[in-house]
Motif scaffolding. Structure first.
Motif, PDB file in Angstrom:
ATOM      1  N   ASP A 251      -6.099 -21.561  -6.749  1.00 30.92           N
ATOM      2  CA  ASP A 251      -5.390 -21.134  -5.542  1.00 30.92           C
ATOM      3  C   ASP A 251      -4.585 -19.906  -5.927  1.00 30.92           C
ATOM      4  O   ASP A 251      -3.698 -19.976  -6.785  1.00 30.92           O
ATOM      5  N   VAL A 252      -4.911 -18.788  -5.307  1.00 33.64           N
ATOM      6  CA  VAL A 252      -4.317 -17.510  -5.691  1.00 33.64           C
ATOM      7  C   VAL A 252      -3.475 -16.969  -4.540  1.00 33.64           C
ATOM      8  O   VAL A 252      -3.953 -16.875  -3.410  1.00 33.64           O
ATOM      9  N   GLU A 253      -2.221 -16.622  -4.836  1.00 35.09           N
ATOM     10  CA  GLU A 253      -1.369 -15.942  -3.872  1.00 35.09           C
ATOM     11  C   GLU A 253      -1.130 -14.513  -4.336  1.00 35.09           C
ATOM     12  O   GLU A 253      -0.924 -14.261  -5.541  1.00 35.09           O
ATOM     13  N   MET A 254      -1.161 -13.590  -3.394  1.00 35.95           N
ATOM     14  CA  MET A 254      -0.948 -12.189  -3.730  1.00 35.95           C
ATOM     15  C   MET A 254      -0.202 -11.485  -2.611  1.00 35.95           C
ATOM     16  O   MET A 254      -0.287 -11.869  -1.445  1.00 35.95           O
ATOM     17  N   ARG A 255       0.567 -10.451  -2.996  1.00 36.88           N
ATOM     18  CA  ARG A 255       1.282  -9.615  -2.032  1.00 36.88           C
ATOM     19  C   ARG A 255       0.797  -8.188  -2.192  1.00 36.88           C
ATOM     20  O   ARG A 255       0.481  -7.735  -3.293  1.00 36.88           O
ATOM     21  N   VAL A 256       0.742  -7.460  -1.079  1.00 36.98           N
ATOM     22  CA  VAL A 256       0.318  -6.063  -1.096  1.00 36.98           C
ATOM     23  C   VAL A 256       1.367  -5.224  -0.386  1.00 36.98           C
ATOM     24  O   VAL A 256       1.708  -5.502   0.778  1.00 36.98           O
ATOM     25  N   GLY A 257       1.859  -4.205  -1.046  1.00 34.83           N
ATOM     26  CA  GLY A 257       2.734  -3.230  -0.415  1.00 34.83           C
ATOM     27  C   GLY A 257       2.020  -1.900  -0.290  1.00 34.83           C
ATOM     28  O   GLY A 257       1.251  -1.518  -1.178  1.00 34.83           O
ATOM     29  N   THR A 258       2.231  -1.206   0.818  1.00 34.45           N
ATOM     30  CA  THR A 258       1.586   0.097   1.027  1.00 34.45           C
ATOM     31  C   THR A 258       2.641   1.174   1.249  1.00 34.45           C
ATOM     32  O   THR A 258       3.769   0.887   1.662  1.00 34.45           O
TER      33      THR A 258
ATOM     34  N   ASN B 123      -5.262   0.878 -11.275  1.00 28.24           N
ATOM     35  CA  ASN B 123      -4.848   0.499 -12.622  1.00 28.24           C
ATOM     36  C   ASN B 123      -4.463  -0.967 -12.621  1.00 28.24           C
ATOM     37  O   ASN B 123      -3.891  -1.474 -11.644  1.00 28.24           O
ATOM     38  N   VAL B 124      -4.763  -1.654 -13.734  1.00 24.42           N
ATOM     39  CA  VAL B 124      -4.404  -3.061 -13.882  1.00 24.42           C
ATOM     40  C   VAL B 124      -3.317  -3.195 -14.941  1.00 24.42           C
ATOM     41  O   VAL B 124      -3.433  -2.637 -16.033  1.00 24.42           O
ATOM     42  N   ASP B 125      -2.264  -3.921 -14.625  1.00 27.13           N
ATOM     43  CA  ASP B 125      -1.210  -4.258 -15.582  1.00 27.13           C
ATOM     44  C   ASP B 125      -1.055  -5.771 -15.568  1.00 27.13           C
ATOM     45  O   ASP B 125      -0.366  -6.331 -14.716  1.00 27.13           O
ATOM     46  N   LEU B 126      -1.729  -6.446 -16.516  1.00 25.20           N
ATOM     47  CA  LEU B 126      -1.736  -7.899 -16.513  1.00 25.20           C
ATOM     48  C   LEU B 126      -0.349  -8.477 -16.774  1.00 25.20           C
ATOM     49  O   LEU B 126       0.011  -9.522 -16.217  1.00 25.20           O
ATOM     50  N   LYS B 127       0.444  -7.806 -17.607  1.00 27.38           N
ATOM     51  CA  LYS B 127       1.782  -8.323 -17.896  1.00 27.38           C
ATOM     52  C   LYS B 127       2.654  -8.341 -16.634  1.00 27.38           C
ATOM     53  O   LYS B 127       3.432  -9.267 -16.430  1.00 27.38           O
ATOM     54  N   ARG B 128       2.527  -7.310 -15.817  1.00 26.09           N
ATOM     55  CA  ARG B 128       3.299  -7.256 -14.578  1.00 26.09           C
ATOM     56  C   ARG B 128       2.601  -7.980 -13.437  1.00 26.09           C
ATOM     57  O   ARG B 128       3.120  -8.066 -12.330  1.00 26.09           O
ATOM     58  N   ARG B 129       1.392  -8.472 -13.712  1.00 29.52           N
ATOM     59  CA  ARG B 129       0.582  -9.160 -12.703  1.00 29.52           C
ATOM     60  C   ARG B 129       0.357  -8.236 -11.497  1.00 29.52           C
ATOM     61  O   ARG B 129       0.474  -8.643 -10.348  1.00 29.52           O
ATOM     62  N   GLU B 130      -0.013  -6.991 -11.775  1.00 33.23           N
ATOM     63  CA  GLU B 130      -0.140  -5.975 -10.730  1.00 33.23           C
ATOM     64  C   GLU B 130      -1.435  -5.179 -10.848  1.00 33.23           C
ATOM     65  O   GLU B 130      -1.927  -4.910 -11.944  1.00 33.23           O
ATOM     66  N   ILE B 131      -1.934  -4.797  -9.698  1.00 32.74           N
ATOM     67  CA  ILE B 131      -2.910  -3.714  -9.574  1.00 32.74           C
ATOM     68  C   ILE B 131      -2.256  -2.646  -8.708  1.00 32.74           C
ATOM     69  O   ILE B 131      -1.742  -2.945  -7.624  1.00 32.74           O
ATOM     70  N   THR B 132      -2.244  -1.424  -9.178  1.00 31.20           N
ATOM     71  CA  THR B 132      -1.654  -0.325  -8.426  1.00 31.20           C
ATOM     72  C   THR B 132      -2.675   0.789  -8.275  1.00 31.20           C
ATOM     73  O   THR B 132      -3.660   0.861  -9.018  1.00 31.20           O
ATOM     74  N   GLY B 133      -2.436   1.675  -7.307  1.00 34.84           N
ATOM     75  CA  GLY B 133      -3.363   2.791  -7.142  1.00 34.84           C
ATOM     76  C   GLY B 133      -3.127   3.544  -5.859  1.00 34.84           C
ATOM     77  O   GLY B 133      -2.097   3.386  -5.194  1.00 34.84           O
ATOM     78  N   TYR B 134      -4.124   4.362  -5.497  1.00 38.08           N
ATOM     79  CA  TYR B 134      -4.018   5.142  -4.269  1.00 38.08           C
ATOM     80  C   TYR B 134      -5.399   5.513  -3.769  1.00 38.08           C
ATOM     81  O   TYR B 134      -6.387   5.495  -4.510  1.00 38.08           O
ATOM     82  N   ASN B 135      -5.451   5.865  -2.476  1.00 34.70           N
ATOM     83  CA  ASN B 135      -6.673   6.318  -1.819  1.00 34.70           C
ATOM     84  C   ASN B 135      -6.354   7.600  -1.056  1.00 34.70           C
ATOM     85  O   ASN B 135      -5.568   7.578  -0.107  1.00 34.70           O
TER      86      ASN B 135
ATOM     87  N   GLY C 246      -2.712   7.381   0.165  1.00 33.84           N
ATOM     88  CA  GLY C 246      -2.265   6.068   0.595  1.00 33.84           C
ATOM     89  C   GLY C 246      -2.101   5.203  -0.634  1.00 33.84           C
ATOM     90  O   GLY C 246      -3.079   4.833  -1.284  1.00 33.84           O
ATOM     91  N   TYR C 247      -0.854   4.899  -1.005  1.00 35.16           N
ATOM     92  CA  TYR C 247      -0.554   4.160  -2.228  1.00 35.16           C
ATOM     93  C   TYR C 247      -0.503   2.660  -1.950  1.00 35.16           C
ATOM     94  O   TYR C 247      -0.184   2.218  -0.839  1.00 35.16           O
ATOM     95  N   PHE C 248      -0.776   1.878  -2.993  1.00 38.13           N
ATOM     96  CA  PHE C 248      -0.694   0.427  -2.859  1.00 38.13           C
ATOM     97  C   PHE C 248      -0.220  -0.211  -4.162  1.00 38.13           C
ATOM     98  O   PHE C 248      -0.435   0.313  -5.254  1.00 38.13           O
ATOM     99  N   VAL C 249       0.441  -1.336  -4.010  1.00 38.00           N
ATOM    100  CA  VAL C 249       0.828  -2.207  -5.127  1.00 38.00           C
ATOM    101  C   VAL C 249       0.413  -3.614  -4.760  1.00 38.00           C
ATOM    102  O   VAL C 249       0.817  -4.131  -3.706  1.00 38.00           O
ATOM    103  N   VAL C 250      -0.405  -4.238  -5.596  1.00 39.21           N
ATOM    104  CA  VAL C 250      -0.854  -5.611  -5.388  1.00 39.21           C
ATOM    105  C   VAL C 250      -0.243  -6.465  -6.486  1.00 39.21           C
ATOM    106  O   VAL C 250      -0.436  -6.181  -7.671  1.00 39.21           O
ATOM    107  N   GLN C 251       0.486  -7.496  -6.104  1.00 35.95           N
ATOM    108  CA  GLN C 251       1.134  -8.388  -7.060  1.00 35.95           C
ATOM    109  C   GLN C 251       0.568  -9.797  -6.917  1.00 35.95           C
ATOM    110  O   GLN C 251       0.293 -10.255  -5.805  1.00 35.95           O
ATOM    111  N   PHE C 252       0.415 -10.482  -8.063  1.00 38.90           N
ATOM    112  CA  PHE C 252      -0.134 -11.827  -8.076  1.00 38.90           C
ATOM    113  C   PHE C 252       0.929 -12.818  -8.534  1.00 38.90           C
ATOM    114  O   PHE C 252       1.695 -12.554  -9.472  1.00 38.90           O
TER     115      PHE C 252
END
Length: 741
Positions: free
Chosen positions: A249-256, A179-191, A213-219
């Motif tokens: 130049d893009v910085e991103m963080r990923v939590g699992t 899922n994409v949430d542009l306001k939160r600058r996040e992509i979230t989901g699971y595998n 396996g869940y993930f949160v990607v923040q930009f």
């Protein structure tokens, strides 16, 4: 002359200033995570250049191919990168689970790996435990650092074409979600993908409906657009993407996480709370240095690279599987409170890797044993190869050895009564359908295997080859595990159980064929089975009774009963002569674990000089400092642990005994900073590539006349001193092992 003398002093002073100005190298700088990633004349280690913390839950690596069982994500000989994967795959022949892939790309949207792949060169690549960077052929620059459960990445995109970050949640046939949430600058989901569904006793993905396996990607930057893809197509790659302006130049963080999306976000905030790449990298580097710098060695830079890389590999496993006091269990599909670990390749690692952890990371041991006992409570058995649930890979119940070793070495932070219940069940309860199955290697959808053939073992004193696959190897390995169970019983004051299992640990002797002077499988009517050979297929070896080996590989396999084997063969001289033949005829295959202790066995026969020569020869032949510098799958650190112990000059032939057999120290000086604040140092006077033979030895200034070192002696700290020479001596030749009665 006076002017010349002053000029010389000034020159020397300047040189000293330059030398003093050069900062000392830390241990991390010697690590080459590319070792073992390439097939070479030495072999293929099946490793990957992970960016992660010691024992970290999620590892990050450039993806040069689609990983699956028997294929890793990164191979040095590949020429392309199709993304950067957060993986949990621990070994080449073990699968992945709950992974997530990050794909920076420019130009048109491309979701298939073969379409999105971009060429790269190793000259444009940097790989360290705390940092990975690469410049791709299209000009994109990628960098990443990480933590136990998260990563921080930054990308510099080419000046033309849309700058896009694609997050792949799952592959075709897997119902991942994004899922994409542009306001939160996040992509979230699971595998929800678990490759171990094809290796274990469950009935595939349906058996663990809660696994994800869940993930949160923040930009850091606000994306200008974003969307999902493939979400309604079961046969498509699924994921989401966001886009930025060209040249961004893009910085991103990923939590699992394996608990929830919210927990993935919490893990990320806990471990990488700010957008400070340098700070995150320094923190990770400090974590690795804390572990690596417990080892100090006097050696060349290339030799240090071998050793510190081996220690890096050994400190990756087993993986953390808990998240700040909670964990998901793949043994009952439920969330629990506590500490958990997974990726125990126990058939491999009980030999030396686990013993290395007791020395290098003892603070982890209680939690690792507790994790196995929790698995016992949740699933009914301690696992043999959790990844993250049961997998019926390999034989024996060598978690018994891990428990016995922890108790022998005085670890108290786990429930010993529960440990007894677990090892007792291993030793006494046959698996379901034990007499109606052959228990084929990696057979799908069987019950949990535990000690397959235990029914016959209890009644016949061995496992017959006509009833159970790999029966001879199982008999011999079960005999060792019985010895381990006996040690647990003794420590808990269960005298009758101790005597029972100690006596049963001699069952392996029932396979000794005196005509061949080798161990030999037997059929259920007591006859000898075909002996099998090194050129046999794995299927033929299994029918002959062997697991990844043959009679030569397994004859000396009962670590606890070398004295009994010596008597069966006919005494120390014949025991040593047969070892000579074992090596001369090429039966010692170091790339596989059953051969790892063979070089040290001459110590038992009063010919320790042969051990000294053999282990030095193996170390020189089987290990290097380049990408092809590892022979055989590293198997969660076991190959690396062998090198580390051998470099020190001793090795745990019987790991649960608390004893180490002495070989030949490779370096003039090595030291280990112990958790109790003391330091244990090994020095080798006159040491060289030719001076491999011990002439004399002393421990803390007192003569040491036998080739054995104990856990207590190491923990006491001090110095083990060797004097080396170019010719064999009689040092240690009077030693003989004590027989099990």
């Amino acid at each position: 002359m006076k002017r010349l003398f002053c000029l010389m002093l000034l020159t020397l002073g300047a040189r000293n200033v330059v030398a003093a100005a050069a900062p000392p190298r830390d241990a991390v700088s010697y690590v080459n995570p590319l070792v073992g990633t390439q097939k070479s004349s030495i072999g293929y280690g099946g490793t990957m250049p992970f960016v992660t913390a010691p024992f970290g839950m999620t590892s990050w690596v450039a993806q040069t191919r689609q990983n699956k069982i028997s294929i890793t994500s990164y191979n040095y000989d590949d020429k392309i990168i199709s993304g950067f994967i957060g993986t949990h795959q621990p070994a080449i022949w073990m699968g992945d689970y709950g992974y997530v892939t990050i794909v920076p790309q420019s130009g048109a949207l491309r979701t298939k790996p073969e379409d999105r792949a971009v060429a790269f060169r190793h000259e444009d690549e940097t790989a360290r435990p705390d940092y990975y960077a690469v410049t791709l052929a299209d000009g994109l620059r990628a960098e990443m650092t990480g933590s136990d459960r998260a990563a921080l990445m930054r990308y510099r995109f080419p000046k033309t074409g849309d700058a896009r970050i694609l997050v792949e949640a799952s592959r075709p046939g897997i119902n991942g979600f994004a899922n994409v949430d542009l306001k939160r600058r996040e992509i979230t989901g699971y595998n929800p993908h678990r490759m171990d569904a094809h290796l274990g006793p469950d009935k595939g993905a349906a058996a663990l409906p809660s696994f994800k396996g869940y993930f949160v990607v923040q930009f850091r930057e606000l994306p200008r657009a974003g969307n999902t893809y493939g979400m309604n197509d079961a046969n498509a790659y699924r994921g989401a993407y966001v886009e930025f302006t060209p040249g961004a130049d893009v910085e991103m963080r990923v939590g699992t996480s394996f608990l929830s999306i919210d927990q993935a976000r919490e893990n990320l905030q806990h471990e990488i709370p700010t957008w400070d790449f340098t700070a995150a990298q320094r923190k990770l580097r400090a974590q690795w240095n804390d572990k690596l710098q417990r080892l100090q060695v006097s050696a060349s830079n290339s030799e240090k690279a071998k050793l510190y890389t081996a220690l890096y590999h050994a400190m990756l496993y087993p993986r953390e599987f808990s998240e700040y006091g909670r964990y998901y269990s793949a043994f009952d599909d439920t969330m629990h409170t506590g500490e958990s670990y997974t990726a125990y390749s126990i058939w491999d690692t009980f030999r030396a890797e686990n013993s290395l952890i007791t020395l290098m990371a003892p603070e982890r041991v209680d939690g690792m044993i507790t994790a196995l006992l929790q698995n016992f409570k949740e699933g009914g058995w301690m696992p043999k190869w959790p990844n993250p649930g049961y997998t019926n890979i390999m034989i024996g119940t060598h978690a018994d050895s891990l428990v016995a070793e922890a108790i022998r070495k005085g670890f108290h932070g786990f429930d010993r009564e529960l440990a007894w219940k677990a090892v007792y069940k291993d030793a006494m309860s046959p698996p379901d359908g034990d007499t109606t199955r052959r228990w084929l290697d990696r057979e799908e959808h069987t019950p949990y295997e535990a000690r397959a053939g235990l029914t016959y073992y209890k009644s016949l004193g061995y496992i017959p080859t006509d009833k159970t696959d790999e029966a001879a190897s199982r008999t011999l390995e079960d005999s060792y595990d019985d010895w381990c169970v006996a040690q647990v019983a003794q420590a808990l004051g269960r005298t009758d159980d101790y005597k029972f299992f100690l006596h049963r640990s001699l069952n392996g002797r029932n396979l000794f064929n005196s005509k061949l002077s080798l161990m030999n499988g037997r059929t259920s009517d007591g006859k000898w089975a075909p002996i099998g050979g090194t050129d046999d297929t794995n299927e033929n070896r299994a029918v002959s009774g062997w697991t990844e080996g043959d009679a030569w590989v397994y004859t000396y396999s009962m670590f606890h009963d070398q004295a009994g084997l010596m008597q069966l063969i006919g005494g120390a001289d014949k025991y040593a002569a047969q070892l000579d033949k074992h090596f001369a005829e090429g039966h010692n295959v170091h790339k596989n674990e059953p051969s790892h202790h063979y070089g040290y066995l001459y110590d038992f026969a009063g010919q320790p000089w042969k051990t000294q020569a053999r282990v030095r020869e193996i170390a020189a032949k089987e290990y290097g400092s380049g990408p092809g510098g590892l022979d055989g799958d590293d198997d969660c650190g076991q190959m690396s642990a062998w090198l580390l112990f051998t470099s020190f000059g001793f090795y745990p032939v019987n790991p649960a005994s608390g004893e180490y057999m002495i070989g030949s120290p490779i370096y003039p000086r090595m030291s280990l900073k112990l958790a109790n604040g003391k330091t244990f140092t090994v020095t080798a006077q006159n040491n060289s590539k030719t001076n491999v033979y011990i002439q004399s030895a002393s421990l803390n200034e007192k003569p040491l006349d036998k080739p054995v070192l104990t856990w207590e002696q190491i923990q006491a700290g001090g110095t083990l001193r060797f004097v080396m020479g170019a010719h064999p001596s009689q040092w240690g030749s009077s030693y003989r092992p004590t027989a099990v009665e």
